[in-house]
Design a protein around this motif. Structure first.
Motif, PDB file in Angstrom:
ATOM      1  N   ALA A  34      25.852 -16.259  17.557  1.00 28.16           N
ATOM      2  CA  ALA A  34      24.536 -15.617  17.624  1.00 28.16           C
ATOM      3  C   ALA A  34      23.688 -16.258  18.715  1.00 28.16           C
ATOM      4  O   ALA A  34      23.713 -17.476  18.913  1.00 28.16           O
ATOM      5  N   ASN A  35      22.963 -15.438  19.438  1.00 27.67           N
ATOM      6  CA  ASN A  35      22.016 -15.863  20.475  1.00 27.67           C
ATOM      7  C   ASN A  35      22.669 -16.508  21.696  1.00 27.67           C
ATOM      8  O   ASN A  35      21.974 -17.074  22.541  1.00 27.67           O
ATOM      9  N   THR A  43      24.360  -5.581  18.706  1.00 25.04           N
ATOM     10  CA  THR A  43      25.486  -5.752  17.782  1.00 25.04           C
ATOM     11  C   THR A  43      26.330  -6.985  18.104  1.00 25.04           C
ATOM     12  O   THR A  43      27.269  -7.301  17.366  1.00 25.04           O
ATOM     13  N   GLY A  44      26.034  -7.673  19.198  1.00 24.90           N
ATOM     14  CA  GLY A  44      26.812  -8.840  19.575  1.00 24.90           C
ATOM     15  C   GLY A  44      28.162  -8.452  20.163  1.00 24.90           C
ATOM     16  O   GLY A  44      28.419  -7.286  20.480  1.00 24.90           O
ATOM     17  N   GLY A 214      30.950  -0.988  34.740  1.00 26.53           N
ATOM     18  CA  GLY A 214      30.561  -0.123  33.641  1.00 26.53           C
ATOM     19  C   GLY A 214      30.874  -0.725  32.288  1.00 26.53           C
ATOM     20  O   GLY A 214      30.990  -0.005  31.295  1.00 26.53           O
ATOM     21  N   ALA A 215      31.007  -2.039  32.217  1.00 30.06           N
ATOM     22  CA  ALA A 215      31.386  -2.725  30.976  1.00 30.06           C
ATOM     23  C   ALA A 215      30.149  -3.264  30.267  1.00 30.06           C
ATOM     24  O   ALA A 215      29.195  -3.697  30.912  1.00 30.06           O
ATOM     25  N   THR A 216      30.165  -3.260  28.948  1.00 29.85           N
ATOM     26  CA  THR A 216      29.049  -3.796  28.167  1.00 29.85           C
ATOM     27  C   THR A 216      29.578  -4.684  27.043  1.00 29.85           C
ATOM     28  O   THR A 216      30.677  -4.478  26.534  1.00 29.85           O
ATOM     29  N   HIS A 217      28.738  -5.655  26.668  1.00 32.95           N
ATOM     30  CA  HIS A 217      29.087  -6.619  25.630  1.00 32.95           C
ATOM     31  C   HIS A 217      30.442  -7.276  25.940  1.00 32.95           C
ATOM     32  O   HIS A 217      31.474  -6.982  25.319  1.00 32.95           O
ATOM     33  N   VAL A 218      30.408  -8.179  26.924  1.00 31.42           N
ATOM     34  CA  VAL A 218      31.606  -8.902  27.339  1.00 31.42           C
ATOM     35  C   VAL A 218      31.308 -10.400  27.304  1.00 31.42           C
ATOM     36  O   VAL A 218      30.275 -10.853  27.792  1.00 31.42           O
ATOM     37  N   LEU A 258      24.946  -6.805  29.488  1.00 37.13           N
ATOM     38  CA  LEU A 258      25.085  -7.650  28.298  1.00 37.13           C
ATOM     39  C   LEU A 258      26.375  -8.466  28.364  1.00 37.13           C
ATOM     40  O   LEU A 258      27.334  -8.255  27.609  1.00 37.13           O
ATOM     41  N   VAL A 259      26.373  -9.418  29.283  1.00 32.64           N
ATOM     42  CA  VAL A 259      27.539 -10.245  29.570  1.00 32.64           C
ATOM     43  C   VAL A 259      27.158 -11.720  29.460  1.00 32.64           C
ATOM     44  O   VAL A 259      26.108 -12.142  29.945  1.00 32.64           O
TER      45      VAL A 259
END
Length: 428
Positions: A34-35, A43-44, A214-218, A258-259
């Motif tokens: 987290a964080n 959503t992490g 184009g990638a998110t949450h990595v 969001l990386v």
């Protein structure tokens, strides 16, 4: 008492430690804490933690890795790499070299003769040799470009997992974790010559070791990225330019968002990390939110990182600068909003503080807690003083303050911790 000492030591390193009785912990099921940077937003990032037993793979060769990746499918999966995997191999596992990919009559000697700017001029290469180069490049790409799909965890086993010659591409995917892996030498057999009407032109290569587009949450963690095996410095000069074989180590482009990149090592390379690939890519506004913390940049010439548009938090990183070809570390480009704090730079005598920051159309850089060869410096003030007239003065107001982060160590603490803990094979 010993467990408490272990916990304190690991807290200083910023990593997760477990006591001896828990050595069986499966890091393939780990999720982003987290964080821990921008990848913890919303959503992490959990990668393939939800995978069922049928989608947990241990792979030892390219064929097994390709099957496990499943063409970049979004099925939750955990892929564990054991030992060394060479992407430049055929379906039987036999080694392939550049000559094996060449087709259509391509030959470097003929290519150089065809597009020598003294006779060809400044036009874009076309004709039989360029067509043959493209066909040859496509054959190599079929082998070495490996798509990583959504809901995937790709993790190295032990302290010696290596992926050699591959370009991992996270394209239009989300929720991906890459950890504990030495990814080296995404070697381009067929660079393209790019003429320049105002100069000599240059060679352009096709592959990053890891490319997010184009990638998110990595989450990229405890990864080592380098050219090991084929350093560009040892390549010859053709058409009066160094014959480059590598592109970026880790590029984050195409509206990726969001990386978190943590505890990783970038070594022995020219262009390490590009965040945002064009000044005119206005669709990147509001995206390219990236956190870089506790990473080591060693013998990197430039782009550590270079940023366009993004809100990028750069903290607790260590920079070891070597070589006469060094250009800069922090690149401030169009509409970038980089927030840099508590980073340590180590450099030889010919490198000045003013060399650490380079600006192209950038307007702002927040910096605090910077150490240069052990002494506190103000990167912003020195940049503005030494580059007045040649580059636009930068303001300290980047318009945001990071909130998604763990403990931010003092620069001295981080400097020591990164030396000990960054890179593949160093997850306690």
């Amino acid at each position: 008492m010993r467990l408490r000492q272990l916990t304190v030591a690991c807290s200083l390193l910023g990593v997760l430690c477990v006591p001896a009785h828990a050595e069986g912990r499966d890091i393939g099921r780990d999720t982003l804490p987290a964080n821990d940077g921008w990848a913890a937003e919303g959503t992490g990032t959990t990668g393939g933690a939800a995978a069922d037993d049928a989608h947990v793979f241990t792979v030892t060769d390219r064929a097994g890795l390709v099957r496990a990746l499943d063409g970049g499918s979004a099925t939750p999966k955990i892929i564990k790499i054991a030992g060394t995997i060479d992407a430049n191999t055929d379906d039987d596992g036999d080694r392939l070299d550049c000559a094996d990919y060449a087709t259509g009559g391509y030959a470097l000697k003929n290519y150089l003769a065809a597009y020598d700017p003294r006779t060809w001029g400044s036009a874009k290469p076309s004709g039989p040799q360029e067509e043959a180069r493209q066909a040859s490049a496509a054959r190599q790409a079929e082998r070495i470009v490996l798509p990583v799909g959504s809901n995937t965890t790709l993790v190295g086993l032990g302290d010696s997992a290596v992926l050699k010659g591959a370009s991992l591409q996270v394209k239009n995917a989300e929720n991906v974790i890459i950890r504990n892996l030495d990814v080296r030498d995404a070697y381009d057999c067929f660079p393209v010559w790019q003429p320049n009407t105002g100069g000599l032109g240059d060679w352009k290569t096709a592959y990053d070791n890891i490319w997010l587009t184009g990638a998110t949450h990595v989450w990229v963690d405890h990864v080592t990225l380098s050219d090991k095996g084929h350093p560009d410095a040892k390549e010859p000069t053709y058409l009066a330019r160094n014959y480059l074989r590598h592109d970026g180590l880790l590029d984050i482009t195409g509206g990726s968002d969001l990386v978190t990149v943590s505890w990783s090592r970038f070594a022995g390379h020219d262009k390490a990390m590009l965040i945002g690939n064009g000044d005119t890519a206005t669709g990147d506004r509001g995206k390219l939110r990236v956190t870089l913390h506790h990473n080591a940049f060693e013998s990197v010439v430039q782009r550590a990182p270079r940023v366009r548009f993004g809100q990028v938090h750069v903290y607790n990183n260590r920079y070891d600068i070597t070589g006469d070809d060094y250009r800069y570390s922090l690149g401030v480009s169009t509409e970038s909003r980089m927030y840099a704090e508590n980073n340590a730079f180590h450099a030889p005598g010919h490198v000045e503080v003013a060399d650490l920051v380079k600006s192209w159309n950038g307007s702002a850089l927040h910096q605090s807690g910077t150490l240069f060869n052990g002494f506190p410096v103000d990167l912003l003030a020195i940049h503005n003083a030494y580059n007045s007239g040649s580059e636009r003065d930068l303001t300290a107001d980047v318009g945001w303050t990071p909130t998604l982060h763990g403990r931010i160590d003092s620069t001295q603490e981080a400097d020591r911790a990164v030396t000990r803990g960054a890179g593949a094979g160093r997850i306690p």
